[in-house]
Design a protein around this motif. Structure first.
Motif, PDB file in Angstrom:
ATOM      1  N   ARG A 130       1.076  -0.836   0.186  1.00 27.33           N
ATOM      2  CA  ARG A 130      -0.058   0.054  -0.003  1.00 27.33           C
ATOM      3  C   ARG A 130       0.728   1.191   0.007  1.00 27.33           C
ATOM      4  NH1 ARG A 130      -4.283   1.931   4.425  1.00 27.33           N
ATOM      5  NH2 ARG A 130      -5.222   3.671   3.171  1.00 27.33           N
ATOM      6  N   THR A 131       1.985   1.386   0.866  1.00 27.75           N
ATOM      7  CA  THR A 131       2.833   2.578   0.971  1.00 27.75           C
ATOM      8  C   THR A 131       3.344   2.621  -0.542  1.00 27.75           C
ATOM      9  OG1 THR A 131       4.185   0.804   1.922  1.00 27.75           O
ATOM     10  CG2 THR A 131       3.239   2.383   3.476  1.00 27.75           C
ATOM     11  N   VAL A 134       0.890   4.368  -2.684  1.00 27.16           N
ATOM     12  CA  VAL A 134       0.632   5.805  -2.360  1.00 27.16           C
ATOM     13  C   VAL A 134       1.883   6.706  -2.635  1.00 27.16           C
ATOM     14  CG1 VAL A 134       0.175   7.348  -0.214  1.00 27.16           C
ATOM     15  CG2 VAL A 134      -1.019   5.101  -0.198  1.00 27.16           C
ATOM     16  N   ASP A 135       3.254   6.099  -2.609  1.00 29.19           N
ATOM     17  CA  ASP A 135       4.243   6.807  -2.581  1.00 29.19           C
ATOM     18  C   ASP A 135       4.407   7.238  -4.300  1.00 29.19           C
ATOM     19  OD1 ASP A 135       5.169   7.346  -0.291  1.00 29.19           O
ATOM     20  OD2 ASP A 135       6.523   5.461  -0.221  1.00 29.19           O
ATOM     21  N   THR A 295      -8.643   6.514   2.407  1.00 32.14           N
ATOM     22  CA  THR A 295      -8.482   6.855   3.552  1.00 32.14           C
ATOM     23  C   THR A 295      -9.721   7.844   3.800  1.00 32.14           C
ATOM     24  OG1 THR A 295      -7.638   8.881   2.452  1.00 32.14           O
ATOM     25  CG2 THR A 295      -6.182   7.263   2.655  1.00 32.14           C
ATOM     26  N   SER A 297      -9.710  10.816   4.396  1.00 33.10           N
ATOM     27  CA  SER A 297      -9.740  12.295   3.532  1.00 33.10           C
ATOM     28  C   SER A 297     -10.531  11.745   2.076  1.00 33.10           C
ATOM     29  CB  SER A 297      -8.440  12.854   3.210  1.00 33.10           C
ATOM     30  OG  SER A 297      -7.737  12.897   4.314  1.00 33.10           O
ATOM     31  N   TYR A 704     -24.756  20.722  13.413  1.00 31.32           N
ATOM     32  CA  TYR A 704     -23.271  20.593  13.089  1.00 31.32           C
ATOM     33  C   TYR A 704     -22.828  20.394  11.721  1.00 31.32           C
ATOM     34  CZ  TYR A 704     -23.695  19.864  18.088  1.00 31.32           C
ATOM     35  OH  TYR A 704     -23.912  20.062  19.600  1.00 31.32           O
ATOM     36  N   GLU A 705     -23.449  19.588  11.011  1.00 29.39           N
ATOM     37  CA  GLU A 705     -22.803  19.204   9.621  1.00 29.39           C
ATOM     38  C   GLU A 705     -23.127  20.134   8.384  1.00 29.39           C
ATOM     39  OE1 GLU A 705     -23.132  14.904   9.264  1.00 29.39           O
ATOM     40  OE2 GLU A 705     -23.494  14.571  11.170  1.00 29.39           O
ATOM     41  N   ILE A 708     -19.034  21.756   2.739  1.00 29.58           N
ATOM     42  CA  ILE A 708     -18.756  23.081   2.293  1.00 29.58           C
ATOM     43  C   ILE A 708     -17.840  23.079   1.089  1.00 29.58           C
ATOM     44  CG2 ILE A 708     -18.160  25.544   2.624  1.00 29.58           C
ATOM     45  CD1 ILE A 708     -19.267  25.407   5.414  1.00 29.58           C
ATOM     46  N   THR A 716     -13.927  22.129   1.676  1.00 32.63           N
ATOM     47  CA  THR A 716     -13.147  22.723   2.478  1.00 32.63           C
ATOM     48  C   THR A 716     -13.470  21.959   4.053  1.00 32.63           C
ATOM     49  OG1 THR A 716     -14.852  24.420   2.788  1.00 32.63           O
ATOM     50  CG2 THR A 716     -12.932  25.133   1.760  1.00 32.63           C
ATOM     51  N   LEU A 724     -18.070  18.728  11.144  1.00 36.60           N
ATOM     52  CA  LEU A 724     -18.309  18.524  12.596  1.00 36.60           C
ATOM     53  C   LEU A 724     -19.308  17.167  12.566  1.00 36.60           C
ATOM     54  CD1 LEU A 724     -18.508  21.595  14.648  1.00 36.60           C
ATOM     55  CD2 LEU A 724     -16.525  20.277  14.047  1.00 36.60           C
ATOM     56  N   VAL A 725     -18.973  16.213  13.470  1.00 36.00           N
ATOM     57  CA  VAL A 725     -19.969  15.364  13.778  1.00 36.00           C
ATOM     58  C   VAL A 725     -19.710  15.381  15.437  1.00 36.00           C
ATOM     59  CG1 VAL A 725     -20.011  13.853  11.771  1.00 36.00           C
ATOM     60  CG2 VAL A 725     -18.201  13.538  13.386  1.00 36.00           C
ATOM     61  N   SER A 727     -20.269  14.315  19.213  1.00 35.13           N
ATOM     62  CA  SER A 727     -20.249  12.819  20.124  1.00 35.13           C
ATOM     63  C   SER A 727     -21.258  12.732  21.164  1.00 35.13           C
ATOM     64  CB  SER A 727     -18.720  13.016  20.820  1.00 35.13           C
ATOM     65  OG  SER A 727     -18.520  14.032  21.652  1.00 35.13           O
ATOM     66  N   MET A 729     -20.682  13.715  24.030  1.00 38.96           N
ATOM     67  CA  MET A 729     -20.550  15.041  24.937  1.00 38.96           C
ATOM     68  C   MET A 729     -21.582  15.940  24.503  1.00 38.96           C
ATOM     69  SD  MET A 729     -18.300  14.736  27.171  1.00 38.96           S
ATOM     70  CE  MET A 729     -17.226  16.243  27.352  1.00 38.96           C
ATOM     71  N   ASP A 730     -22.008  15.959  23.065  1.00 36.92           N
ATOM     72  CA  ASP A 730     -22.664  17.019  22.564  1.00 36.92           C
ATOM     73  C   ASP A 730     -23.985  17.003  22.263  1.00 36.92           C
ATOM     74  OD1 ASP A 730     -19.932  18.489  21.953  1.00 36.92           O
ATOM     75  OD2 ASP A 730     -19.843  16.844  20.637  1.00 36.92           O
TER      76      ASP A 730
ATOM     77  N   MET B   1      -4.260   8.846   5.068  1.00 36.63           N
ATOM     78  CA  MET B   1      -3.274   8.554   4.271  1.00 36.63           C
ATOM     79  C   MET B   1      -1.930   7.939   5.136  1.00 36.63           C
ATOM     80  SD  MET B   1      -2.865  10.202   1.040  1.00 36.63           S
ATOM     81  CE  MET B   1      -1.200  11.212   0.975  1.00 36.63           C
ATOM     82  N   ILE B   2      -0.948   7.828   4.285  1.00 41.66           N
ATOM     83  CA  ILE B   2       0.400   7.224   4.822  1.00 41.66           C
ATOM     84  C   ILE B   2       1.339   8.229   4.651  1.00 41.66           C
ATOM     85  CG2 ILE B   2       1.872   5.221   4.526  1.00 41.66           C
ATOM     86  CD1 ILE B   2      -0.471   4.037   3.269  1.00 41.66           C
ATOM     87  N   LEU B  43      -1.032  13.559   6.328  1.00 37.60           N
ATOM     88  CA  LEU B  43      -1.823  14.490   5.025  1.00 37.60           C
ATOM     89  C   LEU B  43      -0.453  14.711   3.933  1.00 37.60           C
ATOM     90  CD1 LEU B  43      -4.314  16.532   6.967  1.00 37.60           C
ATOM     91  CD2 LEU B  43      -4.812  14.881   5.276  1.00 37.60           C
ATOM     92  N   ARG B  44       0.613  14.352   4.325  1.00 40.98           N
ATOM     93  CA  ARG B  44       2.064  14.719   3.606  1.00 40.98           C
ATOM     94  C   ARG B  44       2.029  16.369   3.445  1.00 40.98           C
ATOM     95  NH1 ARG B  44       3.746   9.820  -0.040  1.00 40.98           N
ATOM     96  NH2 ARG B  44       3.377   8.248   1.426  1.00 40.98           N
ATOM     97  N   ARG B 189     -17.761  24.334  19.092  1.00 38.90           N
ATOM     98  CA  ARG B 189     -18.946  24.024  18.703  1.00 38.90           C
ATOM     99  C   ARG B 189     -19.131  22.567  19.076  1.00 38.90           C
ATOM    100  NH1 ARG B 189     -19.436  24.590  12.480  1.00 38.90           N
ATOM    101  NH2 ARG B 189     -21.317  23.457  12.676  1.00 38.90           N
ATOM    102  N   VAL B 190     -18.380  21.811  19.140  1.00 38.49           N
ATOM    103  CA  VAL B 190     -18.575  20.305  19.528  1.00 38.49           C
ATOM    104  C   VAL B 190     -17.415  20.153  20.932  1.00 38.49           C
ATOM    105  CG1 VAL B 190     -19.855  19.427  17.875  1.00 38.49           C
ATOM    106  CG2 VAL B 190     -17.260  19.079  17.957  1.00 38.49           C
ATOM    107  N   ALA B 191     -17.615  19.450  21.693  1.00 41.74           N
ATOM    108  CA  ALA B 191     -16.764  18.987  22.747  1.00 41.74           C
ATOM    109  C   ALA B 191     -15.350  18.878  22.461  1.00 41.74           C
ATOM    110  CB  ALA B 191     -17.372  17.851  23.513  1.00 41.74           C
ATOM    111  N   GLN B 192     -15.067  17.962  21.329  1.00 40.03           N
ATOM    112  CA  GLN B 192     -13.675  17.801  21.257  1.00 40.03           C
ATOM    113  C   GLN B 192     -13.052  18.793  20.052  1.00 40.03           C
ATOM    114  OE1 GLN B 192     -13.910  13.475  19.715  1.00 40.03           O
ATOM    115  NE2 GLN B 192     -15.277  13.038  21.292  1.00 40.03           N
ATOM    116  N   LEU B 261     -14.362  29.097   8.638  1.00 40.50           N
ATOM    117  CA  LEU B 261     -15.568  28.784   8.625  1.00 40.50           C
ATOM    118  C   LEU B 261     -16.536  28.525   9.923  1.00 40.50           C
ATOM    119  CD1 LEU B 261     -14.995  25.285   6.713  1.00 40.50           C
ATOM    120  CD2 LEU B 261     -16.009  27.236   5.864  1.00 40.50           C
TER     121      LEU B 261
END
Ligand code: FAD
Lengths: 826, 286
Positions: A130-131, A134-135, A295, A297, A704-705, A708, A716, A724-725, A727, A729-730, B1-2, B43-44, B189-192, B261
């Motif tokens: 995998r690495t 990716v590289d 990943t 992202s 929260y969500e 954008i 972004t 934001l998701v 937990s 706590m919220d 990512m790696i 994230l490199r 906005r959220v606890a964490q 944001l």
């Protein structure tokens, strides 16, 4: 938490019943400890890894693509571009052409000449690790010729807008209309509005959301000769098999799809993913097993998103608050391409805008619009949260306009208990329920009167922390779906479900379900059902799923369908097992079938105490087959398919008490109470879990969500720092309860619960915040109700959105017109 | 990512660490708790040639007293800070702020020193260190030590006075006795999540008068900043809601917060005023 009485303890003499008892989930130990096979755990001998180079540009032609340096990197086996697959990759299938003239521009798995959203696959490295893959991706050189970026739907549909796809005439994919007058389910909508005393019009925004399932998508392809096995973290192994076979040309019988344990989906894994197709194509080309795991992202950027609608909604009423008509116009963001059911999501919502109210007239129109963003598709509730939000929000707006109590207005217009089954203006037949009863229970759970008194006190004293109460009296259509109805909506498949039951020689039972779980607890619920039907111990039932070689037929899990459709198939299969076993029992007991009683897992002869056989004994007897009736097959195994005759319509009353800190705009849920009617309950703990998760997601849309994109089309909110998701706590404690009106259309009497919390809660939360600050002049606040938006709405007017529009496509006040309230002079 | 590949060293003493840093080539990164560095590498956005992991340098861990000061080792984890008895007695402001950092998993790995060197304007500890006039003890190659005051330590966005090859060893902060009241007021906005804005306040009272005030602002610029105008307005003032409110109204003076944001600059300035009022009110025991 209030639960219906546990039937297992209800009548001491009857055999203990599993259905209704709060069994802990049998699958949880392995899921929680990770002692199971997730797709990414799999390692096949000689397996290669793929990594995807993704477009950093939202809209461009690819003018140069040089992969030579990447090919020279260590451990790289191959590097592919769209050119390599352009003749065999076909298009990611879209199963829901909602109109005959819908424009589908085609969805390549890997870009060939142009890219249409950030994150689109441009090249693929296949390497021994995998690495290394990716590289090597970093060594690929691409030149892009940028094209105009289309992000804003309201701009995109205008004459002369830049096009997402230059081979289409416009950015509109389709124009879908449901007109109750034309359909014969209602009266003429324009006439209703012309005659109305009061018309309230609003523009609501359903922001774009990211499903954000916990387990990233992951794919492994194994190759054995010309047979392929595709393991995927998918919700839909059966649908995927058909679609992947059609797309790649691998014959269906040579393709086996396995969804091992899958860590959540929320609709986000109800998809035929480009990477699934690419992994198959590459495995075929190389003859080698291959793995791809995204990943986080990549997941946020490229897995399909949900919601994203601009809703224009008008309601007509008389001065006494009787609703007269409903008109809805939607712009629904498709993103750059049509995926599996992208166009169908808003169309499914079309039938839910009237909610629980008796509108005589209704018209719905929707434009599906292309933009240079990742496609949208199913996300928990798919179409119904959007509809529920709009109707529950505008009922509050109408109440304000009429100076009526919002609950009184609802009461005046909702379907009464004695009117079920009720055919709505959208042509649906609501099955059962009692809105008044659920509402009364919810008001009590919330402590409505005390909170209203506190609200008045805070208002009076000008407390910086104001209190509001929000209502959502919702219903939804789920248990997808009657096949004929799906056909009439041009959906590409049916809505039946399949189950089979295998009686093993030792008396143990295997249940095979076509409804593939990805966290819902099917193994427990199905075991409870079978334990009751066959009278076998709960622990003696094993539930098999998710492998097309084991579970040959099925239509998988979405639309809160598993229990009401798949669970019913299990009941039907069990009934067949009992019927077959009865013949064997009658033969062995030398009695007539009619004289046999089956109860608690035993066939006994009426009037002959002591004479009887357990179903396990019959399983062994038929395994041996030394002595069984003439003319039957030597098996009591059975299989059943069930096609529902109607949707199921859970409903409920959700109440949210919200504190708004007017100094900072911070909103905090003080109390959340809901009473849902989901018919009969098979397992109250699973129901509670589904409700809590759904509530969390629905509340999260309100607070929260938001996905954008910036003005260039970059996501972004591409990490969990910005997307934001919440937990635990919220989120507040949830006070949940149930009323029970059995669903008439399935033998379990159950209605779906998977999406209810998510569908119901969002408008309750927004209505609550508005109720807290309406006296300060606030009429609307955009979702998510960030502290800044709330603060600006209170102190600067508007819906608080203005700032967010700057430099991004976030829905902002700059484009939010102050929606006026027209009053027809009468 | 790696992350991209890198060389790795795991010294056990400060001297070894300094040598490893010196020998690591052009681009060396020190790995403390890894809670900021590893995400950036994955994230490199950073691709160091060598990573020097200092998690085994035990001499950098722990909290001790030195006269009127508390000395906090750079590698003391957030969790250890929160549970340390000396911090509980003399460093409540640090404990309060640290409790708001992320979640338990992050707090068990992330370190006091790492959070300060990372110098994220949204991080909670830099403003606290600044409010307390902390001193940063830094070791350079050969073991030479220098001490940098907080006012000079935070140079810019993600940038400190640490030079290449240097290691933060420990941080000295004054002990605050029982005549001090403190409050860390964080808004997110959220606890964490990271702070949108936060205010660290420490106030010393003599009877009904405020005799000293230290206010640090989080995320109100590219570095943490002191709300000097508020401090000046508070010192010598009578403890009352009116004086505190009036003083807090100056909290945003001279600030140039960013817009993102979560918040536009004007909203951040508004929050700074509200949160300062709340923090000082609580710290002053009102
Ligand atoms: C999910 C999440 C949420 C978070 N939320 C918050 C929050 O709300 N508030 C907050 O303040 N922080 C938050 N953080 C960051 C957290 O406080 C980190 O622990 C901190 O920023 C970095 O500390 P670390 O020990 O992990 O340092 P590392 O990540 O290891 O290092 C950070 C940087 O400092 C350098 N460095 C570290 N130690 C030294 C040293 N002794 N000498 C020289 N250079 C050094 C490293 O080279 C690197 O450049 C969060 C982190 C995560 C992952």
């Amino acid at each position: 938490m209030t639960l219906t009485e546990d039937p297992s303890t209800a009548t001491p003499d009857a055999p203990a019943k599993e259905v209704g008892s709060a069994r802990l989930r049998k699958e949880d130990a392995r899921l929680i400890t990770g002692k199971t096979t997730w797709t990414d755990n799999m390692v096949l001998p000689g397996m290669l890894y793929m990594s995807v180079l993704r477009s950093p540009i939202a809209h461009a032609t690819i003018s140069n693509l040089d992969v030579s340096a990447a090919k020279d990197r260590p451990n790289v086996v191959a590097v592919y571009t769209g050119q390599d697959f352009k003749d065999e990759q076909g298009s990611i299938p879209c199963a829901w052409p909602v109109t005959p003239d819908m424009v589908n521009p085609g969805h390549p798995s890997i870009a060939v000449d142009s890219v249409n959203h950030v994150g689109e696959a441009v090249a693929i490295v296949v390497a021994r690790s995998r690495t290394a893959a990716v590289d090597a991706v970093e060594a690929i050189d691409v030149d892009y010729e940028p094209l105009p970026v289309v992000l804003d739907m309201e701009e995109a549909v205008k004459e002369g807008s830049a096009l997402v796809h230059d081979h289409t005439e416009s950015n509109t994919s389709y124009h879908f209309v449901f007109d109750a007058g034309e359909a014969g389910t209602g009266t003429d909508t324009d006439a209703a509005f012309d005659a109305a005393e009061v018309v309230v019009s609003r523009r609501f925004v359903q922001q774009r959301l990211i499903p954000a399932f916990m387990e990233p998508r992951s794919v492994v392809v194994g190759v054995t000769g010309d047979n392929y096995t595709l393991w995927s973290a998918t919700q839909i192994p059966h649908i995927l098999r058909v679609m992947a076979a059609l797309t790649t040309g691998i014959p269906e019988h040579k393709l086996r799809v396995i969804a091992p344990d899958v860590g959540g989906g929320f609709g986000g894994k109800l998809q035929v993913n480009p990477e699934e197709i690419l992994a198959l194509l590459i495995a075929r080309r190389l003859g080698k097993p291959i793995k791809w795991t995204e990943t986080r992202s990549e997941s946020l950027m490229t897995a399909h998103h949900g919601r994203d609608q601009v809703q224009f909604i008008d309601v007509a009423a008389d001065r006494e608050g009787n609703v007269k008509g409903l008109r809805v116009r939607l712009l629904a963001d498709m993103g750059a391409y049509l995926r599996l059911i992208t166009p169908g999501v808003p169309a499914l919502g079309a039938f839910m805008f009237p909610g629980i109210y008796k509108f005589p007239a209704y018209r719905f129109e929707c434009d599906g619009v292309f933009t240079n963003k990742v496609p949208t598709d199913a996300y928990r509730g798919a179409g119904r949260p959007e509809a529920t939000f709009a109707i529950e929000r505008i009922m509050d707006e109408l109440a304000v306009e009429l100076s009526m109590d919002p609950m009184e207005l609802r009461r005046k217009n909702w379907i009464n208990a004695e009117e079920f089954p009720f055919t709505t203006v959208a042509g649906l037949s609501y099955d059962s329920g009692d809105y008044e009863q659920a509402t009364q229970a919810a008001l009590e759970l919330l402590g409505y009167d005390e909170l209203r008194a506190e609200q008045a006190r805070r208002r009076e004293s000008g407390d910086p922390v104001q209190l509001g109460i929000g209502i959502s009296t919702f219903t939804e259509m789920c248990g997808l779906a009657p096949s004929r109805v799906l056909g009439s909506l041009s959906f590409g498949a049916g809505g039946w479900e399949q189950a089979s039951i295998r009686m093993l020689p030792t008396g143990k039972v295997e249940v095979v379900t076509g409804s593939t779980p990805h966290g819902q607890g099917h193994e427990t619920a199905w075991s409870q059902i079978v334990a009751d039907e066959l009278g076998v111990p709960f622990d003696d039932v094993e539930v098999l799923h998710g492998d097309t070689a084991v579970s040959a037929r099925g239509l998988d899990t979405y639309g809160s369908r598993s229990l009401v459709v798949g669970g019913t198939a299990v009941v039907k299969a069990a009934e067949k097992v009992v019927a077959k076993a009865r013949k064997v029992a009658a033969h062995l007991l030398e009695a007539s079938e009619d004289d046999l009683e089956f109860s608690g897992g035993r066939f006994s002869v009426k009037g002959t105490p002591g004479a009887g056989l357990a179903i396990q004994e019959i399983a062994l007897a038929i395994f041996a087959s030394h002595d069984y009736p003439e003319g039957i097959e030597p098996s009591i195994d059975a299989e059943a398919a069930f096609d529902p005759t109607n949707f199921s319509f859970p409903h409920g009353t959700h109440l949210c008490a919200m504190e708004v800190d007017t100094d900072t705009g911070f909103v905090k849920i003080r109390k959340y109470a809901c009473v849902d009617d989901i018919g009969n309950i098979v397992n109250p703990i699973i129901v509670e879990g589904q409700m809590h998760g759904g509530l969390a997601q629905g509340i999260s849309q309100a607070l929260y969500e938001e996905a954008i994109y910036d003005a260039d089309g970059n996501l972004t909110t591409g990490t969990f720092v910005d997307y934001l998701v919440p937990s635990a706590m919220d989120l507040p404690h949830f006070d949940t309860g149930n009323t029970t009106h059995a669903a008439p259309d399935n033998p379990l009497g159950a209605k779906g619960v998977g999406e209810a919390g998510c569908i119901a809660s969002t408008p309750a939360v927004v209505n609550a915040a508005l109720d807290a600050v309406r006296h300060l002049g606030v009429k609307d606040i955009l979702m998510p109700m960030t502290p800044e938006r709330v603060w600006r709405a209170i102190h600067q007017g508007g819906d608080g959105g203005a700032r967010a529009a700057e430099g991004s496509n976030a829905y902002g006040g700059a484009r939010t017109t102050e929606s006026g309230i027209e009053e027809a002079a009468k | 990512m790696i992350p991209a590949s890198f060389a790795y060293a795991r010294p056990t003493t400060v001297d070894e660490a300094l040598q490893a840093i010196a020998a690591g080539g052009e681009d060396v990164k020190i790995l403390a708790g890894g809670q900021s560095l590893i995400p950036v590498m994955r994230l490199r956005l950073a691709a160091p040639e060598t990573v020097v992991d200092i998690t085994r340098v035990t001499e950098l861990r722990g909290v001790r007293e030195d006269g009127d000061s508390l000395v906090i080792g750079a590698m003391t984890t957030h969790h250890d800070v929160i549970t340390d008895p000396l911090i509980a007695q003399y460093g409540k402001l640090i404990a309060e702020a640290t409790e708001t950092v992320a979640d338990p998993a992050v707090r068990h790995r992330g370190t006091f020193g790492g959070a300060l060197v990372h110098a994220d304007p949204a991080g909670d500890l830099p403003a606290v260190a600044l409010a307390l006039d902390a001193e940063f003890v830094i070791a350079g190659l050969g073991g030479a030590r220098r001490t940098v005051p907080a006012t000079e330590f935070f140079v810019d966005y993600l940038t400190t006075a640490l030079a290449d090859g240097e290691l933060l060893v420990e941080v000295r902060v004054p002990k605050l006795g029982s005549d001090w009241g403190v409050r860390y007021e964080k808004f997110n906005r959220v606890a964490q999540a990271w702070s949108i804005v936060a205010v660290a306040a420490a106030v010393r009272r003599e009877g009904s008068r405020i005799t000293e005030a230290r206010i640090g602002l989080t995320n109100m610029g590219s570095t943490p900043i002191r709300a000097r105008a508020v401090e000046a307005a508070l010192v010598g003032a009578d403890v009352s809601l009116e004086t505190v409110t009036a003083a807090a109204a100056q909290a945003a003076e001279g600030t140039e917060p960013s817009s993102d944001l979560n918040a536009q600059a004007d909203y951040r300035q508004h929050l700074a005023r509200v949160l300062t009022r709340r923090a000082v009110t609580a710290a002053a025991g009102l």
